[in-house]
Design a protein around this motif. Sequence first.
Motif, short mmCIF file in Angstrom:
data_model
loop_
_atom_site.label_atom_id
_atom_site.label_comp_id
_atom_site.label_asym_id
_atom_site.label_seq_id
_atom_site.Cartn_x
_atom_site.Cartn_y
_atom_site.Cartn_z
N VAL A 92 -9.79 -1.14 -1.72
CA VAL A 92 -9.84 -1.82 -3.00
C VAL A 92 -8.43 -2.31 -3.36
CG1 VAL A 92 -9.51 0.28 -4.39
CG2 VAL A 92 -10.72 -1.66 -5.36
N VAL A 93 -8.36 -3.51 -3.96
CA VAL A 93 -7.10 -4.08 -4.44
C VAL A 93 -6.81 -3.49 -5.81
CG1 VAL A 93 -5.94 -6.20 -5.16
CG2 VAL A 93 -7.46 -6.23 -3.17
N PHE A 94 -5.55 -3.07 -6.04
CA PHE A 94 -5.18 -2.52 -7.34
C PHE A 94 -3.69 -2.73 -7.58
CE2 PHE A 94 -4.41 0.80 -4.32
CZ PHE A 94 -3.30 1.49 -4.78
N SER A 95 -3.32 -2.78 -8.86
CA SER A 95 -1.91 -2.90 -9.24
C SER A 95 -1.36 -1.51 -9.51
CB SER A 95 -1.77 -3.76 -10.49
OG SER A 95 -2.16 -5.09 -10.20
N GLY A 96 -0.08 -1.35 -9.32
CA GLY A 96 0.54 -0.07 -9.51
C GLY A 96 1.41 -0.06 -10.76
N PRO A 97 2.20 0.96 -10.87
CA PRO A 97 2.26 2.05 -9.91
C PRO A 97 1.01 2.94 -10.00
CG PRO A 97 3.93 2.33 -11.64
CD PRO A 97 3.22 1.06 -11.91
N ALA A 98 0.42 3.17 -8.83
CA ALA A 98 -0.79 4.00 -8.73
C ALA A 98 -1.04 4.32 -7.27
CB ALA A 98 -1.99 3.27 -9.32
N THR A 99 -1.91 5.28 -7.05
CA THR A 99 -2.29 5.68 -5.69
C THR A 99 -3.79 5.64 -5.58
OG1 THR A 99 -0.35 7.12 -5.50
CG2 THR A 99 -2.18 7.58 -4.00
N ARG A 100 -4.27 5.24 -4.40
CA ARG A 100 -5.70 5.28 -4.08
C ARG A 100 -5.86 6.04 -2.77
NH1 ARG A 100 -5.57 3.87 -8.49
NH2 ARG A 100 -6.63 2.17 -9.55
N TRP A 101 -7.00 6.70 -2.66
CA TRP A 101 -7.35 7.45 -1.46
C TRP A 101 -8.51 6.73 -0.80
CZ3 TRP A 101 -5.34 9.26 -5.88
CH2 TRP A 101 -4.23 10.11 -5.77
N TYR A 102 -8.23 6.12 0.34
CA TYR A 102 -9.21 5.29 1.04
C TYR A 102 -9.98 6.12 2.07
CZ TYR A 102 -6.75 0.99 -0.57
OH TYR A 102 -6.18 -0.03 -1.29
N PRO A 103 -11.31 6.19 1.95
CA PRO A 103 -12.13 6.91 2.94
C PRO A 103 -12.45 5.99 4.13
CG PRO A 103 -13.53 6.11 1.17
CD PRO A 103 -12.10 5.69 0.83
N VAL A 104 -11.65 6.09 5.17
CA VAL A 104 -11.79 5.20 6.33
C VAL A 104 -12.79 5.81 7.31
CG1 VAL A 104 -10.57 4.04 8.21
CG2 VAL A 104 -9.41 4.42 6.02
N PRO A 105 -13.79 5.04 7.75
CA PRO A 105 -14.75 5.57 8.73
C PRO A 105 -14.08 5.77 10.09
CG PRO A 105 -15.13 3.23 8.38
CD PRO A 105 -14.05 3.65 7.41
N ALA A 106 -14.72 6.51 10.94
CA ALA A 106 -14.21 6.78 12.28
C ALA A 106 -13.96 5.46 13.02
CB ALA A 106 -15.20 7.64 13.06
N LEU A 107 -12.81 5.40 13.68
CA LEU A 107 -12.46 4.23 14.49
C LEU A 107 -12.48 4.62 15.95
CD1 LEU A 107 -9.36 3.00 12.43
CD2 LEU A 107 -11.65 2.02 12.41
N ALA A 108 -13.00 3.76 16.79
CA ALA A 108 -13.00 3.99 18.24
C ALA A 108 -11.55 3.99 18.73
CB ALA A 108 -13.80 2.91 18.94
N PRO A 109 -11.26 4.65 19.84
CA PRO A 109 -9.91 4.61 20.37
C PRO A 109 -9.47 3.16 20.59
CG PRO A 109 -11.25 6.20 21.57
CD PRO A 109 -12.18 5.45 20.66
N GLY A 110 -8.22 2.87 20.23
CA GLY A 110 -7.71 1.52 20.43
C GLY A 110 -6.67 1.15 19.42
N SER A 111 -6.26 -0.10 19.47
CA SER A 111 -5.23 -0.64 18.58
C SER A 111 -5.87 -1.51 17.51
CB SER A 111 -4.23 -1.48 19.38
OG SER A 111 -3.54 -0.67 20.29
N TYR A 112 -5.36 -1.40 16.31
CA TYR A 112 -5.86 -2.12 15.15
C TYR A 112 -4.67 -2.70 14.38
CZ TYR A 112 -10.10 0.51 16.19
OH TYR A 112 -11.19 1.04 16.82
N VAL A 113 -4.97 -3.53 13.40
CA VAL A 113 -3.96 -4.11 12.53
C VAL A 113 -4.31 -3.71 11.10
CG1 VAL A 113 -2.96 -6.27 11.69
CG2 VAL A 113 -3.66 -6.08 14.07
N PHE A 114 -3.30 -3.24 10.33
CA PHE A 114 -3.55 -3.05 8.91
C PHE A 114 -2.79 -4.11 8.13
CE2 PHE A 114 -0.10 0.08 9.63
CZ PHE A 114 0.79 -0.19 8.59
#
Length: 129
Positions: A92-114
Amino acid sequence: MSAFGAARLALAAVALVIAGCGSTAMGGEQPPASLDPASPKISADGIAFDTAALTVPANQPFTLVFENREAVPHNVSIYADAARQDRRFEGVVFSGPATRWYPVPALAPGSYVFVCDVHSNMTGSLVAR
């Protein structure tokens, strides 16, 4: 049509537009009770991420802790490809100052871009192993 009927129709139309946006962005405003102290962390400040690389466990869901240190909207999305055509997670997009906890699903082995979807110059690499 009465004024009440017109107002109900307008509200229904707005609800349909919002529901139809198709966003699946996630991000809790409170840490999950089972937060792993070793959860990966990213911060944003000065329209930049504080890290360029993350490593996460493959085939296991995880919580990504994202701290936005400025009053500018940011998020973190994870893509399987540098062209950003295959999104695996959308925070989710949000303005700070603040913190969010992102529940990321399982990713297969490999390289990704954030990426911050708001500021395309904010990128990093993520490896699931």
